[in-house]
Design a protein around this motif. Sequence first.
Motif, PDB file in Angstrom:
ATOM      1  N   ASP A 144       0.805  -1.217   0.000  1.00 31.69           N
ATOM      2  CA  ASP A 144       0.000   0.000   0.000  1.00 31.69           C
ATOM      3  C   ASP A 144       0.844   1.276   0.000  1.00 31.69           C
ATOM      4  O   ASP A 144       0.305   2.371  -0.049  1.00 31.69           O
ATOM      5  N   ARG A 145       2.177   1.140   0.035  1.00 27.98           N
ATOM      6  CA  ARG A 145       3.044   2.323   0.055  1.00 27.98           C
ATOM      7  C   ARG A 145       4.010   2.379  -1.130  1.00 27.98           C
ATOM      8  O   ARG A 145       4.874   3.238  -1.166  1.00 27.98           O
ATOM      9  N   ARG A 146       3.898   1.496  -2.078  1.00 25.21           N
ATOM     10  CA  ARG A 146       4.848   1.452  -3.199  1.00 25.21           C
ATOM     11  C   ARG A 146       4.891   2.756  -3.997  1.00 25.21           C
ATOM     12  O   ARG A 146       5.921   3.116  -4.528  1.00 25.21           O
ATOM     13  N   HIS A 147       3.805   3.468  -4.036  1.00 28.60           N
ATOM     14  CA  HIS A 147       3.760   4.726  -4.780  1.00 28.60           C
ATOM     15  C   HIS A 147       4.657   5.793  -4.156  1.00 28.60           C
ATOM     16  O   HIS A 147       4.951   6.808  -4.788  1.00 28.60           O
ATOM     17  N   LEU A 148       5.118   5.581  -2.959  1.00 22.11           N
ATOM     18  CA  LEU A 148       5.939   6.560  -2.261  1.00 22.11           C
ATOM     19  C   LEU A 148       7.434   6.445  -2.562  1.00 22.11           C
ATOM     20  O   LEU A 148       8.209   7.297  -2.140  1.00 22.11           O
ATOM     21  N   ALA A 149       7.856   5.430  -3.275  1.00 21.82           N
ATOM     22  CA  ALA A 149       9.282   5.178  -3.461  1.00 21.82           C
ATOM     23  C   ALA A 149      10.006   6.345  -4.132  1.00 21.82           C
ATOM     24  O   ALA A 149      11.089   6.747  -3.689  1.00 21.82           O
ATOM     25  N   ALA A 150       9.438   6.904  -5.179  1.00 27.01           N
ATOM     26  CA  ALA A 150      10.096   8.019  -5.870  1.00 27.01           C
ATOM     27  C   ALA A 150      10.177   9.250  -4.969  1.00 27.01           C
ATOM     28  O   ALA A 150      11.200   9.942  -4.940  1.00 27.01           O
ATOM     29  N   SER A 151       9.126   9.504  -4.209  1.00 25.27           N
ATOM     30  CA  SER A 151       9.124  10.639  -3.294  1.00 25.27           C
ATOM     31  C   SER A 151      10.158  10.445  -2.194  1.00 25.27           C
ATOM     32  O   SER A 151      10.878  11.381  -1.822  1.00 25.27           O
ATOM     33  N   LEU A 152      10.250   9.244  -1.672  1.00 24.80           N
ATOM     34  CA  LEU A 152      11.230   8.932  -0.640  1.00 24.80           C
ATOM     35  C   LEU A 152      12.645   9.174  -1.163  1.00 24.80           C
ATOM     36  O   LEU A 152      13.468   9.814  -0.494  1.00 24.80           O
ATOM     37  N   LEU A 153      12.934   8.706  -2.353  1.00 26.71           N
ATOM     38  CA  LEU A 153      14.262   8.905  -2.948  1.00 26.71           C
ATOM     39  C   LEU A 153      14.544  10.390  -3.155  1.00 26.71           C
ATOM     40  O   LEU A 153      15.643  10.863  -2.862  1.00 26.71           O
ATOM     41  N   ALA A 154      13.558  11.129  -3.633  1.00 28.18           N
ATOM     42  CA  ALA A 154      13.754  12.566  -3.841  1.00 28.18           C
ATOM     43  C   ALA A 154      14.055  13.279  -2.517  1.00 28.18           C
ATOM     44  O   ALA A 154      14.938  14.147  -2.466  1.00 28.18           O
ATOM     45  N   GLU A 155      13.347  12.905  -1.473  1.00 26.03           N
ATOM     46  CA  GLU A 155      13.609  13.516  -0.166  1.00 26.03           C
ATOM     47  C   GLU A 155      15.000  13.188   0.340  1.00 26.03           C
ATOM     48  O   GLU A 155      15.699  14.053   0.874  1.00 26.03           O
ATOM     49  N   MET A 156      15.409  11.937   0.205  1.00 25.29           N
ATOM     50  CA  MET A 156      16.727  11.531   0.695  1.00 25.29           C
ATOM     51  C   MET A 156      17.829  12.247  -0.073  1.00 25.29           C
ATOM     52  O   MET A 156      18.764  12.801   0.518  1.00 25.29           O
ATOM     53  N   ALA A 157      17.745  12.235  -1.396  1.00 22.54           N
ATOM     54  CA  ALA A 157      18.766  12.890  -2.221  1.00 22.54           C
ATOM     55  C   ALA A 157      18.773  14.390  -1.971  1.00 22.54           C
ATOM     56  O   ALA A 157      19.846  15.013  -1.908  1.00 22.54           O
ATOM     57  N   GLY A 158      17.595  14.971  -1.811  1.00 27.53           N
ATOM     58  CA  GLY A 158      17.515  16.399  -1.529  1.00 27.53           C
ATOM     59  C   GLY A 158      18.155  16.757  -0.199  1.00 27.53           C
ATOM     60  O   GLY A 158      18.874  17.756  -0.090  1.00 27.53           O
ATOM     61  N   ALA A 159      17.932  15.942   0.811  1.00 32.35           N
ATOM     62  CA  ALA A 159      18.527  16.206   2.121  1.00 32.35           C
ATOM     63  C   ALA A 159      20.048  16.151   2.049  1.00 32.35           C
ATOM     64  O   ALA A 159      20.742  17.014   2.609  1.00 32.35           O
ATOM     65  N   VAL A 160      20.570  15.155   1.349  1.00 27.76           N
ATOM     66  CA  VAL A 160      22.027  15.042   1.223  1.00 27.76           C
ATOM     67  C   VAL A 160      22.573  16.222   0.428  1.00 27.76           C
ATOM     68  O   VAL A 160      23.577  16.839   0.815  1.00 27.76           O
ATOM     69  N   SER A 161      21.927  16.566  -0.672  1.00 26.46           N
ATOM     70  CA  SER A 161      22.380  17.699  -1.487  1.00 26.46           C
ATOM     71  C   SER A 161      22.370  19.003  -0.705  1.00 26.46           C
ATOM     72  O   SER A 161      23.329  19.776  -0.764  1.00 26.46           O
ATOM     73  N   LEU A 162      21.291  19.257   0.020  1.00 27.93           N
ATOM     74  CA  LEU A 162      21.213  20.471   0.828  1.00 27.93           C
ATOM     75  C   LEU A 162      22.304  20.497   1.898  1.00 27.93           C
ATOM     76  O   LEU A 162      22.939  21.526   2.125  1.00 27.93           O
ATOM     77  N   SER A 163      22.522  19.369   2.541  1.00 25.94           N
ATOM     78  CA  SER A 163      23.529  19.338   3.602  1.00 25.94           C
ATOM     79  C   SER A 163      24.921  19.583   3.050  1.00 25.94           C
ATOM     80  O   SER A 163      25.762  20.172   3.729  1.00 25.94           O
ATOM     81  N   ARG A 164      25.181  19.148   1.816  1.00 28.77           N
ATOM     82  CA  ARG A 164      26.486  19.393   1.194  1.00 28.77           C
ATOM     83  C   ARG A 164      26.707  20.869   0.889  1.00 28.77           C
ATOM     84  O   ARG A 164      27.835  21.332   0.845  1.00 28.77           O
ATOM     85  N   ALA A 165      25.644  21.588   0.690  1.00 27.36           N
ATOM     86  CA  ALA A 165      25.761  23.010   0.362  1.00 27.36           C
ATOM     87  C   ALA A 165      25.908  23.885   1.606  1.00 27.36           C
ATOM     88  O   ALA A 165      26.251  25.055   1.485  1.00 27.36           O
ATOM     89  N   MET A 166      25.670  23.325   2.759  1.00 27.99           N
ATOM     90  CA  MET A 166      25.717  24.106   3.997  1.00 27.99           C
ATOM     91  C   MET A 166      27.152  24.250   4.488  1.00 27.99           C
ATOM     92  O   MET A 166      27.925  23.295   4.449  1.00 27.99           O
ATOM     93  N   SER A 167      27.482  25.439   4.969  1.00 30.73           N
ATOM     94  CA  SER A 167      28.847  25.678   5.454  1.00 30.73           C
ATOM     95  C   SER A 167      29.029  25.291   6.911  1.00 30.73           C
ATOM     96  O   SER A 167      30.142  25.008   7.340  1.00 30.73           O
ATOM     97  N   ASP A 168      27.976  25.250   7.674  1.00 26.12           N
ATOM     98  CA  ASP A 168      28.055  24.906   9.092  1.00 26.12           C
ATOM     99  C   ASP A 168      27.803  23.401   9.252  1.00 26.12           C
ATOM    100  O   ASP A 168      26.687  22.918   9.000  1.00 26.12           O
ATOM    101  N   ASP A 169      28.821  22.676   9.687  1.00 31.46           N
ATOM    102  CA  ASP A 169      28.706  21.224   9.814  1.00 31.46           C
ATOM    103  C   ASP A 169      27.636  20.796  10.823  1.00 31.46           C
ATOM    104  O   ASP A 169      26.958  19.789  10.613  1.00 31.46           O
ATOM    105  N   GLU A 170      27.485  21.549  11.903  1.00 32.04           N
ATOM    106  CA  GLU A 170      26.450  21.217  12.891  1.00 32.04           C
ATOM    107  C   GLU A 170      25.060  21.366  12.304  1.00 32.04           C
ATOM    108  O   GLU A 170      24.192  20.520  12.524  1.00 32.04           O
ATOM    109  N   ASP A 171      24.834  22.445  11.571  1.00 36.39           N
ATOM    110  CA  ASP A 171      23.531  22.638  10.924  1.00 36.39           C
ATOM    111  C   ASP A 171      23.269  21.546   9.897  1.00 36.39           C
ATOM    112  O   ASP A 171      22.153  21.032   9.783  1.00 36.39           O
ATOM    113  N   ALA A 172      24.298  21.187   9.148  1.00 38.37           N
ATOM    114  CA  ALA A 172      24.152  20.122   8.141  1.00 38.37           C
ATOM    115  C   ALA A 172      23.830  18.796   8.812  1.00 38.37           C
ATOM    116  O   ALA A 172      22.950  18.051   8.347  1.00 38.37           O
TER     117      ALA A 172
END
Length: 191
Positions: A144-172
């Motif tokens: 019942d949750r298979r439709h969420l896979a693409a959204s889950l991947l987008a969120e995970m990749a987005g979080a990693v990408s955003l954290s890489r752009a942050m200059s403060d390691d604690e905030d990241a």
Amino acid sequence: MRYSDTHKEETRRKVVRAAATAVRAKGPEGVGVAEIMAEAGLTHGGFYAHFPSKEALVVAAIDEAFGQSARRFARMLDGLDGPQSLGAFVDAYVSPAHRDNPASGCPIATLSSDLPRQGQPVRQAYERGVRALIGRLQNWLSEDRRHLAASLLAEMAGAVSLSRAMSDDEDAARLLADARANLKTRMGIDQ
């Protein structure tokens, strides 16, 4: 000197592995053929014995990068059931270690902003990898949750990408921890 029958294929694999690392670290436009050949311990002149163009090398590098990620996670998740695999995957993907090592990380979090400017063959290689990873995520989710896979991947990749752009390691690190917790809560995975 006579080379073994497998020498050319072994040499090609060495070049592709070096290219997979370089492309994730610097993007397709940030690396040159001479640099990749030197990293593989070869001269620039031998490049065309293995690839017709830099674009062909980038396609092979992207396929290899996705393959490396898939093999690494398959080893890590061996023996785990769907929910356990999903939880371990989220923990490893949305992590400071992944953030700090783009050259060995997932090509999605590293290359997404570079790909719109690439040719069709490069984008198709990237899309193959994205589809394969979405398929693996779908296999770990309940029916019942298979439709969420693409959204889950987008969120995970987005979080990693955003954290890489942050200059403060604690905030990241906080961003990654919050993203991990929210993703796992959303998916019904025990913390």
